[in-house]
Design a protein around this motif. Structure first.
Motif, PDB file in Angstrom:
ATOM      1  N   ILE B   6       1.067  -1.460   0.199  1.00  0.00           N
ATOM      2  CA  ILE B   6       0.092  -0.048   0.062  1.00  0.00           C
ATOM      3  C   ILE B   6       1.304   1.324   0.065  1.00  0.00           C
ATOM      4  CG2 ILE B   6      -1.925   1.545   1.002  1.00  0.00           C
ATOM      5  CD1 ILE B   6      -2.690  -1.578   2.110  1.00  0.00           C
ATOM      6  N   ASP B   8       1.464   5.066  -0.021  1.00  0.00           N
ATOM      7  CA  ASP B   8       1.122   6.766   0.240  1.00  0.00           C
ATOM      8  C   ASP B   8       1.652   7.236  -1.183  1.00  0.00           C
ATOM      9  OD1 ASP B   8       0.374   9.473   1.369  1.00  0.00           O
ATOM     10  OD2 ASP B   8       3.228   9.019   0.744  1.00  0.00           O
ATOM     11  N   ALA B  48      -3.017   4.297  -0.863  1.00  0.00           N
ATOM     12  CA  ALA B  48      -3.315   4.877   0.591  1.00  0.00           C
ATOM     13  C   ALA B  48      -2.999   6.793   1.198  1.00  0.00           C
ATOM     14  CB  ALA B  48      -3.054   4.282   1.914  1.00  0.00           C
ATOM     15  N   LEU B  71      -7.494   4.369  -1.428  1.00  0.00           N
ATOM     16  CA  LEU B  71      -8.396   4.632  -0.671  1.00  0.00           C
ATOM     17  C   LEU B  71      -7.775   6.601  -0.264  1.00  0.00           C
ATOM     18  CD1 LEU B  71      -9.718   2.893   1.862  1.00  0.00           C
ATOM     19  CD2 LEU B  71     -10.085   5.234   1.733  1.00  0.00           C
ATOM     20  N   LYS B  77      -4.079   6.960   8.451  1.00  0.00           N
ATOM     21  CA  LYS B  77      -3.605   5.615   7.434  1.00  0.00           C
ATOM     22  C   LYS B  77      -3.391   4.493   7.707  1.00  0.00           C
ATOM     23  CE  LYS B  77      -1.719   8.579   4.183  1.00  0.00           C
ATOM     24  NZ  LYS B  77      -0.646   8.424   3.678  1.00  0.00           N
ATOM     25  N   ALA B  80      -7.889   3.011   6.387  1.00  0.00           N
ATOM     26  CA  ALA B  80      -7.333   3.829   5.368  1.00  0.00           C
ATOM     27  C   ALA B  80      -6.825   1.946   4.602  1.00  0.00           C
ATOM     28  CB  ALA B  80      -6.690   4.432   4.768  1.00  0.00           C
ATOM     29  N   ILE B  81      -5.874   1.342   5.493  1.00  0.00           N
ATOM     30  CA  ILE B  81      -5.337   0.253   5.319  1.00  0.00           C
ATOM     31  C   ILE B  81      -5.771  -0.500   5.611  1.00  0.00           C
ATOM     32  CG2 ILE B  81      -3.379  -1.190   6.327  1.00  0.00           C
ATOM     33  CD1 ILE B  81      -1.231   1.441   6.596  1.00  0.00           C
TER      34      ILE B  81
END
Lengths: 85, 350
Positions: B6, B8, B48, B71, B77, B80-81
């Motif tokens: 995931i 950023d 995310a 997301l 965060k 979102a994860i």
């Protein structure tokens, strides 16, 4: 206590299934498959939310998951676990 | 084993900050390369980001990769994860998270200690670590990202669909095909034994050679289950090993979490019970590891009328002797004298 818990659990089930049937279904309505219609994914989310909300780890405590038989058995199980504290 | 990375966006996958740039930022070429490299190994890529949703679309344009989940928002965060894990059916141990912001990394490490948290400069090297190198590569693995895109389309349609889950499965032209395993299935069966956790009764890897022995042995049956619908073909998503007799023993049952929520495990369990009963068996016994990770499987077993057998109760007793985190085994038994569900109309059997 059990009365509040029952309506909280009914509310949670309604949110999970996206319909209002759990709000007034009889207590003996089955949770899995043909009853409320939770599948293994829905059941897992239910157990996770119960653990977060009430601190009761049903999957770890109740091997058989008999507590998932119906709305009534789930409320009774939770209420017994919470009463022990 | 890492199944999903995931990412950023700002100052991580993007060279710059999306909302602060006059011209939307370009992709970080090194990291975009890592995205493609890992996706090629069957590892899912997701986003995310604290940005508007358009940022994810921009990321798809500049990296040239269609992400399995994205997301964007202003929540934590870790939240979102969690949402991405739920959407993709993953556990925290299977997730790596890459973010340039130390605070974000700390928040995720604290809230989800099982997630592998990395700084952007570490991921190119980390991609060479064993958790990022799946031991086997099958067709299913190579197509994994594509399969998750189909899953996104399916979930979007399911959300908009008014009827019940069964009605949606029919509406999507779900096809579950159960069959006997052949040598061509060996790599995928091995891979499933390594990768599945939420739906795995045994919890240990089974090699291709071991599966080959089981397929060749007159004492064992190895069944496979395949899944497809009009959104796409998921291929081989599960299997089981059976020892026939008066009591059918099931030493291994496994299913990909990709098939979660699509009626596959219920159909497979119904098929096992019906086939056992037709062969004259009185019960089906399935030893199952008790771990926090395979709760979905245990719920499916309960839903299919399996009960933990009395022997196990004697052995483990109640209360203080039981430690649910140590991975004990309980034997789940289905009495075939009790009524069995019908096999759904969309399931085909050998």
């Amino acid at each position: 206590m059990t009365g509040n818990l029952t309506s909280e659990i009914r509310q949670l089930l309604a949110e999970l299934t996206g319909n209002s049937r759990p709000l007034d279904a009889p207590l003996e309505t089955a949770l899995l498959r043909d009853g409320i219609g939770l599948d293994s994914l829905g059941g897992t989310v239910l157990l996770t939310q119960i653990e977060q909300r009430y601190g009761v780890d049903i999957a770890g405590e109740d091997l058989n998951l008999d507590s998932l038989a119906s709305i009534g058995t789930l409320v009774a199980y939770l209420s017994a676990q919470l009463g022990r504290r | 084993m890492i199944k999903c990375v995931i990412w950023d966006l700002d100052n991580t996958l993007f060279d710059g900050v999306y909302l602060e740039s006059d011209v939307p930022p370009a992709a970080n070429a090194t990291l975009a390369g890592v995205v493609h490299e890992l996706a090629g190994r069957g590892i899912l890529q997701a986003i995310a980001s604290k940005n508007p949703p358009e940022a994810a679309q921009h990321a798809e344009r500049v990296t040239g990769h269609a992400f399995a989940a994205a997301l964007c928002g202003w929540g934590a965060k870790s939240a979102a994860i969690r949402a991405i894990m739920t959407e993709l059916g993953l556990t925290a141990e299977a997730v790596a998270f890459v973010d340039d912001d130390a605070l974000e990394r700390a928040e995720v490490s604290f809230t989800l200690p099982d997630v592998l948290v990395l700084e952007p400069q570490d991921i190119p090297e980390a991609a060479g670590w064993p958790p990022f190198s799946p031991p086997v590569m099958t067709d299913e693995a190579r197509r994994r990202g594509e399969l998750y895109l189909q899953r996104r389309a399916r979930q979007e349609e399911a959300r908009a669909f008014g009827g019940s889950r069964d009605e949606f499965l029919r509406h999507s032209q779900t096809r579950v095909t159960i069959g006997r395993a052949t040598p061509a299935d060996l790599p995928r069966l091995h891979e499933l034994s390594v990768r599945t956790h939420q739906f795995n009764s045994a919890g240990s890897a089974v090699s291709e050679a071991e599966f080959a022995d089981l397929i060749g042995s007159p004492s064992y049956e190895v069944a496979t289950v395949r899944l497809a619908d009009r959104f796409g073909d998921d291929g081989l998503v599960g299997g089981c090993v059976v020892v026939t007799g008066g009591t059918w023993q099931v030493p291994l049952l496994m299913m990909s979490c990709r098939a979660l929520g699509r009626g596959v495990i219920d159909a497979f369990l119904t098929w096992i019970c019906r086939t056992a009963r037709a062969a004259g068996a009185a019960q089906v016994a399935l030893p199952c590891l008790i771990t926090p990770r395979n709760v979905p499987l245990r719920i499916a077993l309960t839903g299919a009328g399996f009960k933990v057998g009395p022997a196990d109760h004697n052995r483990h007793g109640t209360g203080a002797h039981r430690d649910p985190r140590t991975g004990r085994t309980a034997v789940y038994v289905r009495d075939l004298g009790e009524p069995l569900a019908d096999l759904p109309s969309w399931a085909r059997q050998p």
